[in-house]
Write a protein that holds these residues in place. Sequence first.
Motif, PDB file in Angstrom:
ATOM      1  N   ALA A 149      60.836  -3.153   4.678  1.00 55.22           N
ATOM      2  CA  ALA A 149      61.490  -4.441   4.872  1.00 55.22           C
ATOM      3  C   ALA A 149      60.490  -5.517   5.278  1.00 55.22           C
ATOM      4  N   ARG A 181      66.606  -9.585  -0.024  1.00 58.02           N
ATOM      5  CA  ARG A 181      65.556  -8.649   0.394  1.00 58.02           C
ATOM      6  C   ARG A 181      64.204  -9.339   0.454  1.00 58.02           C
ATOM      7  N   GLN A 219      64.143 -11.214   3.752  1.00 63.49           N
ATOM      8  CA  GLN A 219      63.905 -10.239   4.817  1.00 63.49           C
ATOM      9  C   GLN A 219      62.413  -9.941   4.932  1.00 63.49           C
ATOM     10  N   THR A 246      67.727 -12.806  10.521  1.00 65.66           N
ATOM     11  CA  THR A 246      68.934 -12.202   9.946  1.00 65.66           C
ATOM     12  C   THR A 246      69.099 -12.682   8.509  1.00 65.66           C
ATOM     13  N   ILE A 295      70.121  -5.767   5.833  1.00 63.22           N
ATOM     14  CA  ILE A 295      70.829  -6.941   5.340  1.00 63.22           C
ATOM     15  C   ILE A 295      72.335  -6.797   5.593  1.00 63.22           C
TER      16      ILE A 295
END
Lengths: 477, 282
Positions: free
Chosen positions: A26, A310, A313, A319, A346
Amino acid sequence: MTTSSKTKKTIAPRVPMPNQPAGERARNFKEVALGYTKEMAMQEASRCLHCKKPKCVQGCPVQVPIADFIAELVKGDVEKAYAVIKSTNSLPAVCGRVCPQEIQCEGACILNAKGQPIAIGRLERFVADEYMYMDACDLISAKPECPYIDEEKKVACIGSGPSSLTVAGYLASRGCKVTVFEALHEVGGVLVYGIPEFRLPKKDIVAKEVGALKDLQVDFVTNYVGGKTFSIEDLKEQGYKAIFVGVGAGLPRFLNIPGENFCGVFSANEYLTRVNLGRAYQFPDYDTPIIKGRKVTVYGGGNVAMDAARTAQRLGAETVHIVYRRTADAMPARHEEIEHAVEEGIILEVLANPIEFKGDEKGNLTSVTLQKMKMGEPDESGRCRPLPIEGETYELETDLAVIAVGTRPNPILLENEPDLKLNKWGYIETDEETNETSIPDVYAGGDIVTGAATVILAMGAGRKAAREIARRFGIED
Amino acid sequence: MANKILKKEQLIPGQTSKLVIDAPHIAAKAKPGNFVILRVTEHGERIPLTIADTDTENGTITIVYLVLGKSTALLEELNEGDEILDLCGPLGKATQLHTGGTVICVGGGTGIAAMHHIAKGHHQAGNHVVAIIGARTKDLLLFEKELKEFCPEVLISTDDGSYGHHGLVTDLLKERLEKDDSVIEVVAVGPVPMMAAVSKTTEPFGTPTTVSLNSIMVDGVGMCGACRVTVGGETKFACVDGPEFDGHKVDFGELRQRLAAFSSLEKESFEHHCRCKCNDNK
Ligand SMILES: Cc1cc2nc3c(=O)[nH]c(=O)nc-3n(C[C@H](O)[C@H](O)[C@H](O)COP(=O)(O)OP(=O)(O)OC[C@H]3O[C@@H](n4cnc5c(N)ncnc54)[C@H](O)[C@@H]3O)c2cc1C
Ligand SMILES: Cc1cc2nc3c(=O)[nH]c(=O)nc-3n(C[C@H](O)[C@H](O)[C@H](O)COP(=O)(O)OP(=O)(O)OC[C@H]3O[C@@H](n4cnc5c(N)ncnc54)[C@H](O)[C@@H]3O)c2cc1C
Ligand code: SF4
Ligand code: FES
């Protein structure tokens, strides 16, 4: 998933795909799925029943002889397996990564009824990756030596997405002189500017597949815009005897709600293009900037929304919420991608619909107003309609919003080619049998014909047009 | 060789330069109002620049740019004989040319160069073209000589009064509109506040006004929506629907805010570039 209790013979579960751990991946842009080893691939292949009438093949839009390649894999003959796949699929390393297998080959596999289907996509990916480095001439053409290129059989492709790449591969391997014209400075279409690096590595996969086409003497001309730098007529004058239009679906749709032009509201195309084509994730070593976002919201439920979320992220958001007006199981994205996204942290904000963006006095986005939704009765299409729950709205803080609700046809070529007949949605109309357009010897396929769809459908369309071109050149009957 | 810089002229040293580039494929198609998107290095950003002139016979296009941030600084580092890595165009809709009247073309700063090509188009369409050009000071004024070649009138203003009218281009425009009712159109190219002011000036006269918007662009071919502007309440994409729009309908406030969106990041990029260069020299 467990094996159905009705079956007597138990079938071994699928060999799991090794992935980068969720917490780690991530925060980086390296590929998420790490791929099978040969042992894993052979073990997975051995689960196949080798059906007499394999259903999986029918589920594949380009009809890869799946059962045959799996049979080679069971024997450990990866090279033969590769030749089998390449006989109908010119971009297997791409398809093995991005095809929605669960609704295609794997969805049709007989083992679905008895447990888990064969992991066909993972096997395809394994085989393709092993042979990435082989001589393109042997492989693409599935013929022993490089074809002789006939300079007279000139074919032009406009756009360089998977549909055009398929046309180029098919015809070049049969001796045609193909030139691909691309508006951007890199070749590959959505494969390079849309789908992120962590799902489809650009240098190791896309560039290699393109390189294989260059070995087949396909010419790539970048920074050339159909309808602007040149017209279809210009190409005909230059001696191109067939032209394939594969310009994709282009123009992003917006939500048409107040506040949508605040700074911080992006279309998914802009967001992903900055990051992928512009390598904004390596800013300031690369010059294209991106607003990173602390509280990110993404609108939509398809692959594009997953990719944008994604990406945010990975760029360091605190968030990331995916706002979708239906329920999670109605999301059109590939299942694997939804799973991966959730594992990465997520948040799926479902049954919610944005109605207004709010910003500060400088025009910077600060929050979004969401309308709570519920699922109504199925309509004529059989799909349940989301309905607003009157009076139930709420605010979500957000400084970066990414809109991934689809695209409309890009006007740049179409406006300048008035003879190209369009359908009522503004996409190019083609003959179903040949993919020829209203202009003779001009073909079209991919998203510019169907609207935003999938890589494999674009390839299928390219293949159909290429076949017809080959037939008219007298190469095939 | 493709995209080779045949001629480079520093119009305002260190600040504004003119390049004549070998690009026959673009020159053959370019019309007034069109722009190109270019990239200078492998790590570079795609930036839009107006085609300031074309020469179809020699297959060249001319661009004039203001050195603002990193990308234009990189462009400024190139010299005659060098090649531009990526050059894509002509993009955008061509200027709509009406005939049979007076067209006032207002240019500010580097915008004068872009305005020059549009003015030339209006002249070739048979209009009487009046050019009004302005800059902060005399040394920053561009293209006076080039405009005089076909504009019977070239009116000049400078903010500091060092040349021509002491004041703004809009003063000259207003004066002109008050005494001349043969004006069929006003065209303005320059900084956003200037284009907004010109549109405001012409509004009471009801003179059709065209502005060429320099919104932030990424692809320039209608794919990303970065360049979106609100025109008459509708969202338009400057790269494919424009860059020229009806100045009376453009939401200039929004445009100004959107142009500022990346400014801190662009500063970071420029500083990074300077730091790296300094290290190179050590
Ligand atoms: C973020 C994202 C994620 C996706 N994920 C998946 C997935 O996981 N699985 C899947 O199967 N599909 C996925 N898709 C969809 C898939 O990528 C597309 O359906 C497919 O790429 C369409 O191929 P195409 O050949 O029609 O054209 P595109 O890939 O759209 O390429 C068209 C090319 O033409 C160029 N072009 C446009 N106009 C001109 C012109 N006038 N002149 C010259 N060139 C021009 C464009 O710059 C572009 O490079 C995704 C799409 C996006 C945006
Ligand atoms: C259609 C069009 C035509 C243009 N024609 C010319 C021209 O002929 N001559 C000229 O000097 N400039 C022109 N511009 C503006 C030019 O593109 C920007 O000056 C350039 O991108 C700045 O890049 P930079 O990296 O040097 O500066 P940056 O550090 O990137 O930016 C400096 C400032 O420029 C603005 N800017 C940044 N990127 C863009 C962008 N992609 N588009 C517009 N503004 C931006 C921002 O407000 C920013 O604060 C035009 C812009 C457009 C959209
Ligand atoms: S349907 Fe499934 S089990 Fe049958 S051949 Fe295809 S992959 Fe093997
Ligand atoms: S710059 Fe991308 S749509 Fe205009």
